[in-house]
Design a protein around this motif. Structure first.
Motif, PDB file in Angstrom:
ATOM      1  N   ALA A  19       0.842  -1.203   0.000  1.00 59.57           N
ATOM      2  CA  ALA A  19       0.000   0.000   0.000  1.00 59.57           C
ATOM      3  C   ALA A  19       0.876   1.252   0.000  1.00 59.57           C
ATOM      4  N   GLY A  20       2.117   1.096  -0.474  1.00 57.81           N
ATOM      5  CA  GLY A  20       3.061   2.223  -0.549  1.00 57.81           C
ATOM      6  C   GLY A  20       4.295   1.911   0.273  1.00 57.81           C
ATOM      7  N   ASP A  21       5.467   1.801  -0.410  1.00 55.14           N
ATOM      8  CA  ASP A  21       6.725   1.584   0.330  1.00 55.14           C
ATOM      9  C   ASP A  21       7.693   2.711   0.010  1.00 55.14           C
ATOM     10  N   GLY A  22       7.702   3.717   0.877  1.00 54.36           N
ATOM     11  CA  GLY A  22       8.539   4.899   0.657  1.00 54.36           C
ATOM     12  C   GLY A  22       8.228   5.513  -0.701  1.00 54.36           C
ATOM     13  N   SER A  23       9.291   5.885  -1.420  1.00 57.68           N
ATOM     14  CA  SER A  23       9.094   6.515  -2.736  1.00 57.68           C
ATOM     15  C   SER A  23       9.018   5.484  -3.848  1.00 57.68           C
ATOM     16  N   HIS A  24       9.030   4.213  -3.503  1.00 56.66           N
ATOM     17  CA  HIS A  24       9.168   3.178  -4.512  1.00 56.66           C
ATOM     18  C   HIS A  24       7.902   3.009  -5.352  1.00 56.66           C
ATOM     19  N   GLU A  25       6.906   2.306  -4.825  1.00 57.81           N
ATOM     20  CA  GLU A  25       5.704   2.022  -5.628  1.00 57.81           C
ATOM     21  C   GLU A  25       4.427   2.057  -4.785  1.00 57.81           C
ATOM     22  N   HIS A  26       3.308   2.182  -5.450  1.00 59.61           N
ATOM     23  CA  HIS A  26       1.986   2.170  -4.812  1.00 59.61           C
ATOM     24  C   HIS A  26       1.023   1.555  -5.833  1.00 59.61           C
ATOM     25  N   PRO A  27       1.153   0.238  -6.055  1.00 58.97           N
ATOM     26  CA  PRO A  27       0.437  -0.370  -7.187  1.00 58.97           C
ATOM     27  C   PRO A  27      -1.087  -0.318  -7.104  1.00 58.97           C
ATOM     28  N   THR A  28      -1.675  -0.331  -5.908  1.00 60.27           N
ATOM     29  CA  THR A  28      -3.153  -0.334  -5.898  1.00 60.27           C
ATOM     30  C   THR A  28      -3.713   1.046  -6.247  1.00 60.27           C
ATOM     31  N   GLN A  29      -2.939   2.102  -5.954  1.00 61.92           N
ATOM     32  CA  GLN A  29      -3.373   3.433  -6.416  1.00 61.92           C
ATOM     33  C   GLN A  29      -3.409   3.430  -7.944  1.00 61.92           C
ATOM     34  N   THR A  30      -2.401   2.816  -8.532  1.00 61.45           N
ATOM     35  CA  THR A  30      -2.360   2.747 -10.001  1.00 61.45           C
ATOM     36  C   THR A  30      -3.557   1.977 -10.549  1.00 61.45           C
ATOM     37  N   LEU A  31      -3.954   0.903  -9.847  1.00 59.98           N
ATOM     38  CA  LEU A  31      -5.118   0.151 -10.333  1.00 59.98           C
ATOM     39  C   LEU A  31      -6.344   1.051 -10.404  1.00 59.98           C
ATOM     40  N   LEU A  32      -6.548   1.858  -9.361  1.00 63.82           N
ATOM     41  CA  LEU A  32      -7.763   2.675  -9.421  1.00 63.82           C
ATOM     42  C   LEU A  32      -7.603   3.861 -10.370  1.00 63.82           C
ATOM     43  N   ASP A  33      -6.364   4.300 -10.599  1.00 64.69           N
ATOM     44  CA  ASP A  33      -6.128   5.352 -11.596  1.00 64.69           C
ATOM     45  C   ASP A  33      -6.430   4.816 -13.003  1.00 64.69           C
ATOM     46  N   THR A  53       3.156   6.969  -6.401  1.00 70.15           N
ATOM     47  CA  THR A  53       2.011   6.740  -7.298  1.00 70.15           C
ATOM     48  C   THR A  53       2.450   6.984  -8.743  1.00 70.15           C
ATOM     49  N   ILE A  54       3.340   7.956  -8.918  1.00 66.04           N
ATOM     50  CA  ILE A  54       3.846   8.289 -10.263  1.00 66.04           C
ATOM     51  C   ILE A  54       4.646   7.121 -10.833  1.00 66.04           C
ATOM     52  N   HIS A  55       5.505   6.531 -10.007  1.00 71.12           N
ATOM     53  CA  HIS A  55       6.371   5.464 -10.519  1.00 71.12           C
ATOM     54  C   HIS A  55       5.529   4.268 -10.976  1.00 71.12           C
ATOM     55  N   SER A  56       4.592   3.838 -10.124  1.00 67.47           N
ATOM     56  CA  SER A  56       3.748   2.693 -10.510  1.00 67.47           C
ATOM     57  C   SER A  56       2.918   3.032 -11.744  1.00 67.47           C
ATOM     58  N   LEU A  57       2.372   4.251 -11.756  1.00 70.01           N
ATOM     59  CA  LEU A  57       1.501   4.634 -12.875  1.00 70.01           C
ATOM     60  C   LEU A  57       2.281   4.714 -14.187  1.00 70.01           C
ATOM     61  N   HIS A  90      -5.717  13.146  -9.539  1.00 69.42           N
ATOM     62  CA  HIS A  90      -4.821  13.396  -8.401  1.00 69.42           C
ATOM     63  C   HIS A  90      -5.037  12.223  -7.441  1.00 69.42           C
ATOM     64  N   PRO A  91      -3.952  11.651  -6.872  1.00 67.72           N
ATOM     65  CA  PRO A  91      -4.172  10.534  -5.946  1.00 67.72           C
ATOM     66  C   PRO A  91      -4.717  11.017  -4.600  1.00 67.72           C
ATOM     67  N   LEU A  92      -4.579  12.325  -4.340  1.00 66.90           N
ATOM     68  CA  LEU A  92      -4.949  12.941  -3.061  1.00 66.90           C
ATOM     69  C   LEU A  92      -4.080  12.345  -1.941  1.00 66.90           C
ATOM     70  N   PRO A  93      -3.775  13.021  -0.877  1.00 60.78           N
ATOM     71  CA  PRO A  93      -4.313  14.337  -0.511  1.00 60.78           C
ATOM     72  C   PRO A  93      -3.684  15.467  -1.330  1.00 60.78           C
ATOM     73  N   ARG A  94      -4.494  16.550  -1.554  1.00 55.63           N
ATOM     74  CA  ARG A  94      -3.936  17.741  -2.216  1.00 55.63           C
ATOM     75  C   ARG A  94      -3.543  18.746  -1.138  1.00 55.63           C
ATOM     76  N   VAL A  95      -2.622  19.603  -1.500  1.00 60.67           N
ATOM     77  CA  VAL A  95      -2.262  20.683  -0.568  1.00 60.67           C
ATOM     78  C   VAL A  95      -2.557  21.989  -1.328  1.00 60.67           C
ATOM     79  N   ASP A  96      -1.532  22.596  -1.961  1.00 64.28           N
ATOM     80  CA  ASP A  96      -1.794  23.845  -2.689  1.00 64.28           C
ATOM     81  C   ASP A  96      -1.737  23.675  -4.196  1.00 64.28           C
ATOM     82  N   GLU A  97      -1.383  22.499  -4.669  1.00 67.98           N
ATOM     83  CA  GLU A  97      -1.080  22.336  -6.095  1.00 67.98           C
ATOM     84  C   GLU A  97      -2.316  22.179  -6.978  1.00 67.98           C
ATOM     85  N   LEU A  98      -3.483  22.035  -6.361  1.00 68.42           N
ATOM     86  CA  LEU A  98      -4.703  21.813  -7.144  1.00 68.42           C
ATOM     87  C   LEU A  98      -5.808  22.685  -6.544  1.00 68.42           C
ATOM     88  N   ALA A  99      -6.292  23.660  -7.355  1.00 66.18           N
ATOM     89  CA  ALA A  99      -7.228  24.654  -6.813  1.00 66.18           C
ATOM     90  C   ALA A  99      -8.612  24.043  -6.550  1.00 66.18           C
TER      91      ALA A  99
END
Ligand code: NCD
Length: 469
Positions: free
Chosen positions: A126-140, A167-171, A300-309
């Motif tokens: 479900a996310g290992d550091g900066s490496h991968e997050h494959p289930t986020q990619t599935l829903l993307d 999320t970017i790397h897996s996607l 956006h995988p969320l959470p957003r901060v300031d990058e998405l209005a």
């Protein structure tokens, strides 16, 4: 077809056909979310979240409850025996005895692989550091398919922190595999890591046009485009005259803009974060008026901060809340398949093999110690039992890729373990870029980080090393 007892650690663990299977079952789940409560009855899911999470943890837990299963959880390393110095392997063995499936989020890169290696039950990363997050990619991907019917031929812009965003790397890997073209638009200093680019171009066979390769006039217009991954089906036409082709490519606009936040928790210093925050691109209505984004879905995988209005929330092209909601049926489908409570038959079984490359392995624990301080194999508690392991992904130049975090490095010095019948005077080490590097068989290869390391191990510099000094 059964996917029972399999783990999902990286996108490499699922073939395109299997991803389609997850999606068709997710569709089924979505049609009757409240009628699935017998699917996983009697099964237990362990939910281990050792980094902050709202969507991923709660959607996994909601998914398991919807399927009629039970959930046990740990959400704070400080409240587990990991805080007492227990290893991930021991924790995995124990929890594997308590639960039928484990979902884990952890700050160390490669942590989910270790848990999968030792748990004896299916493990989902479900996310290992900066490496991968494959289930986020599935829903993307599921969202892209729902909105655009197919992924092949789509053009997707990846935006923001491409360096640290798992999320970017897996996607990126998945989009490349499904035949999409990817536009990389990083915040300053947040470009996609070289090892991710290499994997994209060597394993999925597209080509990468770098922004720096383009001429000045195009550069002006393209800012802040950094590079384009062009999928193999279109690469021939586009490589002929790259600058012109890319101008045409840009005119037609992208199908989706995938925005990510600056991953502040992964930066090495606060000061680094301050500078980056100021320059971090913001996506708002005005920005989306640009020709290139007119028809683009905003993801956006969320959470957003300031990058998405927030002003974009009402726009029907804004997908981020839909993406998050679809996390539940997608994760229901995945849990049911990995627990073996659902089996699905699909046409085109031949597409189901996982496209893994057979690289020779390097298994010595010297010369390669400091490849990535965030890698699970570098942590004190884990070093006791993890033997570093690398794939030899290239010979010229020699490149080794860690099997845990997938970071790569180029060793400086090499030798052969098969040193001429063991005669001490022929125990020589060589520069990795010398002609010797090519001659040594992968199974005999030894690498060193420095000359002194080679010499400590009893190797003497070869003629060529001495000459270069
Ligand atoms: C992402 C993550 O944790 O990597 N969130 C999520 O799972 N939806 C993205 C992020 O934290 O920025």
């Amino acid at each position: 077809m059964t996917m029972a007892n399999r783990s999902l650690v990286t996108m490499d663990d699922l073939s395109n056909g299997e991803i389609e299977v997850v999606f068709s079952l997710a569709n089924e789940m979505l049609e009757s979310m409240d009628k699935q409560s017998s699917v996983c009855q009697g099964k237990i899911m362990a939910s281990l979240f050792f980094e902050p999470s709202t969507r991923t943890r709660l959607s996994f837990e909601a998914a398991m409850h919807r399927l009629g299963g039970s959930v046990i959880s740990a959400v704070d390393i400080g409240a587990t025996s990991l805080a007492k110095g227990e290893s991930l392997a021991d924790m995995a063995r124990i929890i594997g005895d308590y639960a039928d499936i484990i979902v884990i989020r952890h700050p160390w890169e490669g942590a989910a692989k270790v848990v999968a290696d030792y748990a004896g039950v299916s493990v989902i990363n479900a996310g290992d550091g900066s490496h991968e997050h494959p289930t986020q990619t599935l829903l993307d991907l599921y969202t892209l398919k729902k909105e655009r019917q197919t992924i092949e031929g789509l053009k997707i812009a990846l935006w923001g922190d491409l360096k640290h965003g798992r999320t970017i790397h897996s996607l990126a890997y998945a989009l490349a595999r499904f035949g999409a073209t990817i536009h990389f638009r990083p915040g300053p200093g947040l470009e996609l890591p070289e090892h991710v680019i290499r994997k994209l171009t060597t394993e999925f066979e597209g080509i990468l046009e770098r922004y720096n390769d383009l001429n000045g006039t195009v550069k002006e217009k393209l800012f802040p485009l950094d590079a384009i991954y062009i999928t193999p089906s279109t690469s021939h036409q586009l490589t002929n005259i790259p600058d012109v082709s890319i101008q045409i490519e840009l005119k037609t606009g992208v199908d989706a803009l995938y925005v990510t936040r600056l991953q502040t928790e992964r930066l090495s210093t606060e000061a680094e974060g301050e500078g980056l925050k100021e320059d971090y691109p913001v996506v708002d209505k005005k920005f989306l008026k640009g020709k290139e984004f007119k028809e683009a879905l905003v993801m956006h995988p969320l959470p957003r901060v300031d990058e998405l209005a927030y002003e974009l929330d009402a726009d029907p092209k804004s997908m981020y809340f839909k993406q998050a909601a679809r996390g539940v049926p997608v994760r229901m489908a995945l849990l049911a398949l990995l627990l073996g409570t659902k089996e699905v038959s699909v046409p085109g079984e031949e597409d189901l093999s996982v496209p893994k490359r057979d690289y020779p392995l390097y298994r010595h624990d010297f010369g390669v110690i400091d490849h990535n301080p965030k890698c699970v194999s570098q942590q004190g508690t884990e070093k006791r039992y993890i033997k570093p392991e690398f794939k030899i992904v290239n010979r010229e130049p020699l490149i080794l890729r860690c099997v845990y975090c997938e970071h790569e490095f180029e060793p400086k010095y090499i030798a052969s373990s098969d040193w001429h019948e063991g005669r001490l005077d022929s125990k020589k080490y060589h520069s990795a870029d010398s002609h010797w590097a090519r001659k040594i068989k992968s199974e005999n290869l030894i690498v060193f980080g420095s000359e002194s390391e080679a010499e400590t191990r009893g190797f003497k510099p070869s003629h060529y090393v001495r000459k270069r000094r």
